[in-house]
Scaffold this motif. Structure first.
Motif, PDB file in Angstrom:
ATOM      1  N   LEU A  29       0.834  -1.208   0.000  1.00  5.26           N
ATOM      2  CA  LEU A  29       0.000   0.000   0.000  1.00  5.26           C
ATOM      3  C   LEU A  29       0.867   1.256   0.000  1.00  5.26           C
ATOM      4  CD1 LEU A  29      -2.853  -1.143   2.391  1.00  5.26           C
ATOM      5  CD2 LEU A  29      -2.971  -0.830  -0.086  1.00  5.26           C
ATOM      6  N   ARG A  30       1.991   1.244   0.740  1.00 10.92           N
ATOM      7  CA  ARG A  30       2.895   2.396   0.717  1.00 10.92           C
ATOM      8  C   ARG A  30       3.425   2.633  -0.691  1.00 10.92           C
ATOM      9  NH1 ARG A  30       4.281   0.107   5.111  1.00 10.92           N
ATOM     10  NH2 ARG A  30       6.120   0.024   6.077  1.00 10.92           N
ATOM     11  N   GLU A  31       3.761   1.542  -1.386  1.00 13.52           N
ATOM     12  CA  GLU A  31       4.283   1.671  -2.749  1.00 13.52           C
ATOM     13  C   GLU A  31       3.211   2.227  -3.684  1.00 13.52           C
ATOM     14  OE1 GLU A  31       6.619   2.118  -5.776  1.00 13.52           O
ATOM     15  OE2 GLU A  31       7.330   1.648  -3.763  1.00 13.52           O
ATOM     16  N   ARG A  32       1.971   1.808  -3.505  1.00 10.25           N
ATOM     17  CA  ARG A  32       0.877   2.353  -4.320  1.00 10.25           C
ATOM     18  C   ARG A  32       0.709   3.847  -4.072  1.00 10.25           C
ATOM     19  NH1 ARG A  32      -3.584  -2.503  -3.442  1.00 10.25           N
ATOM     20  NH2 ARG A  32      -2.321  -4.115  -4.460  1.00 10.25           N
ATOM     21  N   ILE A  33       0.934   4.277  -2.834  1.00 10.60           N
ATOM     22  CA  ILE A  33       0.841   5.697  -2.503  1.00 10.60           C
ATOM     23  C   ILE A  33       2.020   6.451  -3.120  1.00 10.60           C
ATOM     24  CG2 ILE A  33       0.915   7.387  -0.616  1.00 10.60           C
ATOM     25  CD1 ILE A  33      -0.540   5.158   1.099  1.00 10.60           C
ATOM     26  N   ARG A  34       3.229   5.915  -2.951  1.00 12.29           N
ATOM     27  CA  ARG A  34       4.422   6.565  -3.507  1.00 12.29           C
ATOM     28  C   ARG A  34       4.342   6.696  -5.015  1.00 12.29           C
ATOM     29  NH1 ARG A  34       7.584   3.810   0.786  1.00 12.29           N
ATOM     30  NH2 ARG A  34       7.571   1.937  -0.450  1.00 12.29           N
ATOM     31  N   GLY A  41      -6.126  11.483   0.379  1.00 12.00           N
ATOM     32  CA  GLY A  41      -7.576  11.599   0.431  1.00 12.00           C
ATOM     33  C   GLY A  41      -8.314  10.422  -0.178  1.00 12.00           C
ATOM     34  N   ASP A  42      -7.629   9.602  -0.982  1.00 14.15           N
ATOM     35  CA  ASP A  42      -8.267   8.424  -1.574  1.00 14.15           C
ATOM     36  C   ASP A  42      -8.583   7.401  -0.493  1.00 14.15           C
ATOM     37  OD1 ASP A  42      -7.994   9.456  -4.123  1.00 14.15           O
ATOM     38  OD2 ASP A  42      -6.431   8.054  -4.760  1.00 14.15           O
ATOM     39  N   ALA A  43      -9.680   6.701  -0.670  1.00 17.24           N
ATOM     40  CA  ALA A  43     -10.018   5.602   0.231  1.00 17.24           C
ATOM     41  C   ALA A  43      -9.057   4.450  -0.016  1.00 17.24           C
ATOM     42  CB  ALA A  43     -11.451   5.150  -0.007  1.00 17.24           C
ATOM     43  N   LEU A  44      -8.576   3.853   1.069  1.00 19.56           N
ATOM     44  CA  LEU A  44      -7.754   2.655   0.951  1.00 19.56           C
ATOM     45  C   LEU A  44      -8.673   1.461   0.712  1.00 19.56           C
ATOM     46  CD1 LEU A  44      -5.225   3.370   3.811  1.00 19.56           C
ATOM     47  CD2 LEU A  44      -4.728   3.255   1.374  1.00 19.56           C
ATOM     48  N   PRO A  45      -8.151   0.395   0.122  1.00 17.76           N
ATOM     49  CA  PRO A  45      -8.990  -0.796  -0.079  1.00 17.76           C
ATOM     50  C   PRO A  45      -9.580  -1.268   1.251  1.00 17.76           C
ATOM     51  CG  PRO A  45      -6.889  -1.036  -1.231  1.00 17.76           C
ATOM     52  CD  PRO A  45      -6.785   0.201  -0.380  1.00 17.76           C
TER      53      PRO A  45
END
Length: 146
Positions: A29-34, A41-45
């Protein structure tokens, strides 16, 4: 993530090179954010989605989300879910360095920058929470003449 060995139990094997499932989920998830796949502000899965994607138990996903929140990558909104934290004013690491380190910072520098980014995000979230509390107190006491 290629070549990642995932430990299925809560104890880390003696070798230390094996990531536990909750760490793999958090790092993914950190990599998807980076990478911009998930933006502030996007909802996480949802927990259910992450459980299916990683074949993980509910508690494992909860631990991953707790780690992301602890490190300032995510925030919870009661009744709404978890969202990517706003990381305003985070300077691009390469823009902040001079010389040969500008394109590839040394591991020590990268770790320090990431730790500072996490601390800054946490502080910004705490300030936002405090502002919300002050506003709530001010609006709640306005009609009582205090």
């Amino acid at each position: 993530m290629t070549g990642v060995v995932v430990g299925r139990r809560g104890r880390r094997p003696a070798g230390g090179g094996v990531q536990l499932t909750f760490e793999v989920i958090a790092e993914t998830l950190r990599e998807r954010i980076r990478s911009g796949g998930l933006r502030p502000g996007d909802a996480l899965p949802t927990q259910a989605v992450l459980m299916r994607e990683f074949g993980a138990a509910s508690l494992t996903v909860q631990k991953a989300m707790a780690l992301l929140k602890q490190d300032g990558w995510a925030v919870s909104r009661p009744g709404k879910g978890a969202f990517v934290a706003h990381r305003d004013h985070v300077v691009d690491k390469a823009d902040d360095l001079d010389g040969p380190e500008a394109s590839t910072p040394a591991n020590g520098t990268t770790a320090r920058v990431e730790a500072l980014e996490r601390a800054l995000a946490e502080a910004a979230q705490q300030i936002a929470d405090l502002c919300g509390r002050v506003e709530a107190l001010e609006s709640g006491s306005g009609g009582r003449g205090h």
